[in-house]
Design an enzyme around this catalytic site. Structure first.
Site, mmCIF file in Angstrom:
data_model
loop_
_atom_site.group_PDB
_atom_site.id
_atom_site.type_symbol
_atom_site.label_atom_id
_atom_site.label_comp_id
_atom_site.label_asym_id
_atom_site.label_seq_id
_atom_site.Cartn_x
_atom_site.Cartn_y
_atom_site.Cartn_z
ATOM 1 N N LYS A 109 -6.775 8.831 8.192
ATOM 2 C CA LYS A 109 -7.458 9.748 9.104
ATOM 3 C C LYS A 109 -8.030 11.001 8.455
ATOM 4 O O LYS A 109 -8.909 11.647 9.003
ATOM 5 C CB LYS A 109 -6.477 10.183 10.216
ATOM 6 C CG LYS A 109 -6.122 9.069 11.170
ATOM 7 C CD LYS A 109 -7.326 8.608 11.954
ATOM 8 C CE LYS A 109 -7.184 7.183 12.458
ATOM 9 N NZ LYS A 109 -8.389 6.378 12.232
ATOM 10 N N TYR B 147 -0.267 -3.338 5.059
ATOM 11 C CA TYR B 147 0.697 -2.231 5.165
ATOM 12 C C TYR B 147 2.088 -2.854 5.240
ATOM 13 O O TYR B 147 2.356 -3.633 6.161
ATOM 14 C CB TYR B 147 0.460 -1.419 6.436
ATOM 15 C CG TYR B 147 -0.802 -0.600 6.461
ATOM 16 C CD1 TYR B 147 -2.052 -1.166 6.743
ATOM 17 C CD2 TYR B 147 -0.762 0.778 6.218
ATOM 18 C CE1 TYR B 147 -3.206 -0.399 6.788
ATOM 19 C CE2 TYR B 147 -1.915 1.556 6.260
ATOM 20 C CZ TYR B 147 -3.138 0.960 6.540
ATOM 21 O OH TYR B 147 -4.280 1.720 6.581
ATOM 22 N N HIS C 75 -14.371 -4.261 7.533
ATOM 23 C CA HIS C 75 -13.088 -4.932 7.777
ATOM 24 C C HIS C 75 -12.826 -5.016 9.271
ATOM 25 O O HIS C 75 -12.887 -4.014 9.977
ATOM 26 C CB HIS C 75 -11.944 -4.157 7.094
ATOM 27 C CG HIS C 75 -11.778 -4.519 5.646
ATOM 28 N ND1 HIS C 75 -10.606 -4.292 4.963
ATOM 29 C CD2 HIS C 75 -12.624 -5.084 4.761
ATOM 30 C CE1 HIS C 75 -10.740 -4.712 3.719
ATOM 31 N NE2 HIS C 75 -11.968 -5.193 3.564
#
Ligand code: FAS
Ligand code: PHB
Length: 390
Positions: free
Chosen positions: A297, A201, A72
């Site tokens: 993360k 998002y 991506h």
């Protein structure tokens, strides 16, 4: 029984470390309290940084990841009914992320460990790290009614946030930093095509939403929910309706619905334990730190911890030097705290907080406005999202 390194935990941290050690000829053994099936039944991360991809290649376990993973080059921020694409590739001089589920990454590592013949013990009860503050550490565990002891040189605590390793450290020797967020993520997996070719998002007055994926035919969606939310109150129809309400119209009308086959609520917290080394015991991955998944993360921090610890162990056995082991905690924490900051920032910017003041809401809107109109601000977001260097 004796080995050079005992690894407690057969999640991504433990398996990645084990694979690197085995390939370097360093004897190691993996212990997990769960079964393989239980571990592979957990649905977690989905975004791999380039450093994590490189480490999987170094572990000679990246073939399926490259074959099936989706590169991506960007993702979208949706708010006020509009989309703003963050061009990761353009803003970072050519970097990108790879969409590949943690479950598959774990499966690949498990398969390669099995092929290597390295020792793994699953459904091990009452695992305990012992005498790690001395020079002769050992690990005990129970299996089939018998208590076993494994003498070793080092113990890698890769046993996650609820594991035994961090809890085995005397309270006076460890310091914890924590922030618990006043909401969770309700997530589903469904075999339906994703709403877009990249992740979305969404910041919406009703709450955060995330459109992710595992492949072009399998979607992963999340919506922010109150901490006391009950899974039983969310049938698929209610989930799909709420998701569509939080997306801009052009996305909402493209959502393909279908039966979910996994549905779960994850609490959100930021947590860091310092230091990450206690003489012969090293804390790795979620055993040492937790981040809200907003910045993708968690898994990637586990990978950089493994990178630093493997370098230290390899140096110890190969060059008879402890410099890498002595530097482990400082090196790992340096990168951990920057990722903790980024994950907190992304979470604060994208979620609706129950008691947010009008001032805080205006700051959040200004943050989004600045981010989508300033190349410098977008570059800062992009370099953190693709992953700061190891
Ligand atoms: P793990 O928790 O994966 O593995 C620890 C292992 O240790 C487990 O197999 C466990 O069975 C074992 N263990 C625990 N206690 C033990 C004991 N006493 N004895 C022996 N074995 C023991 N990260 C993202 O980047 N994106 C996401 O969307 C995301 N979603 C998440 C959702 C949930 C519900 C959770 C909990 C985490 C999520 N994360 C996400 C973070 C997650 O991906 C972690 O960062 C990743 O699993 C870290 O891997 P490990 O450090 O190996 O820990
Ligand atoms: C996921 O696909 O599970 C995912 C992706 C991006 C995130 C968090 C979770 O920031």
């Amino acid at each position: 029984m004796r080995t050079q390194v005992v690894i407690i935990g057969s999640g991504p941290s433990g398996l990645l470390l084990g694979q690197l050690l085995t390939l370097a000829g360093i004897d190691n053994l993996v212990l997990d309290r769960a079964s393989k099936d239980h571990i592979l039944g957990r649905v977690r991360a989905g975004v791999l940084e380039e450093g994590t991809v490189r480490l999987m290649d170094e572990a000679q376990s990246g073939a399926r990841m490259h074959a099936e993973g989706l590169p991506h080059d960007g993702f979208s921020l949706a708010f006020d009914g509009r989309d703003h694409r963050i061009d990761l590739h353009g803003l970072t001089g050519g970097k990108r992320v790879l969409i590949y589920g943690q479950t598959e990454l774990t499966r690949d590592l498990m398969d390669h460990r099995e092929q290597s013949g390295a020792s793994s013990i699953y459904e091990a009860g009452n695992v305990k790290p012992n005498d790690f503050d001395g020079h002769r550490p050992y690990v005990t565990y129970e299996k089939d009614g018998v208590t076993h002891r494994i003498d070793c040189d080092f113990i890698a605590g890769c046993d996650g946030f609820h594991g035994v390793s961090r809890k085995s450290v005397p309270e006076r020797a460890i310091r914890a930093f924590e922030k618990v967020y006043p909401f969770g993520w309700l997530g589903i997996l469904a075999d339906v095509p994703p709403v877009d070719h990249e992740l979305v998002y969404a910041n919406h007055p009703r709450g955060f939403a995330l459109c992710s994926m595992r492949s072009l035919t399998r979607s992963r969606y999340y919506i922010q929910c109150p901490l006391d939310e009950k899974l039983a109150d969310w049938d698929d129809e209610r989930f799909w309706d709420e998701l569509r309400r939080r997306l801009p119209a052009h996305h909402a009308e493209r959502v393909v619905t279908g039966p979910s086959f996994e549905k779960s609520i994850a609490p959100l917290r930021s947590f860091v334990a310092e230091p990450m080394r206690f003489n012969r015991l090293f804390l790795v991955g979620d055993a040492a730190h937790i981040v809200p998944p907003t910045g993708a993360k968690g898994l990637n921090l586990a990978a950089s911890d493994v990178h630093y610890l493997f370098e230290g162990l390899h140096e110890h056995y190969q060059d008879r030097s402890n410099a890498g082991l002595d530097a482990y905690s400082g090196r790992a924490l340096g990168r951990v705290w920057k990722a903790v900051r980024f994950s907190w920032w992304m979470t604060t910017m994208l979620h609706r907080f129950p008691e947010t003041s009008d001032f805080d809401q205006k700051i959040q809107e200004a943050e989004l406005d600045y981010l989508t109109h300033s190349r410098a601000a977008a570059m800062a977001l992009a370099e953190n999202y693709v992953g700061l260097p190891f």
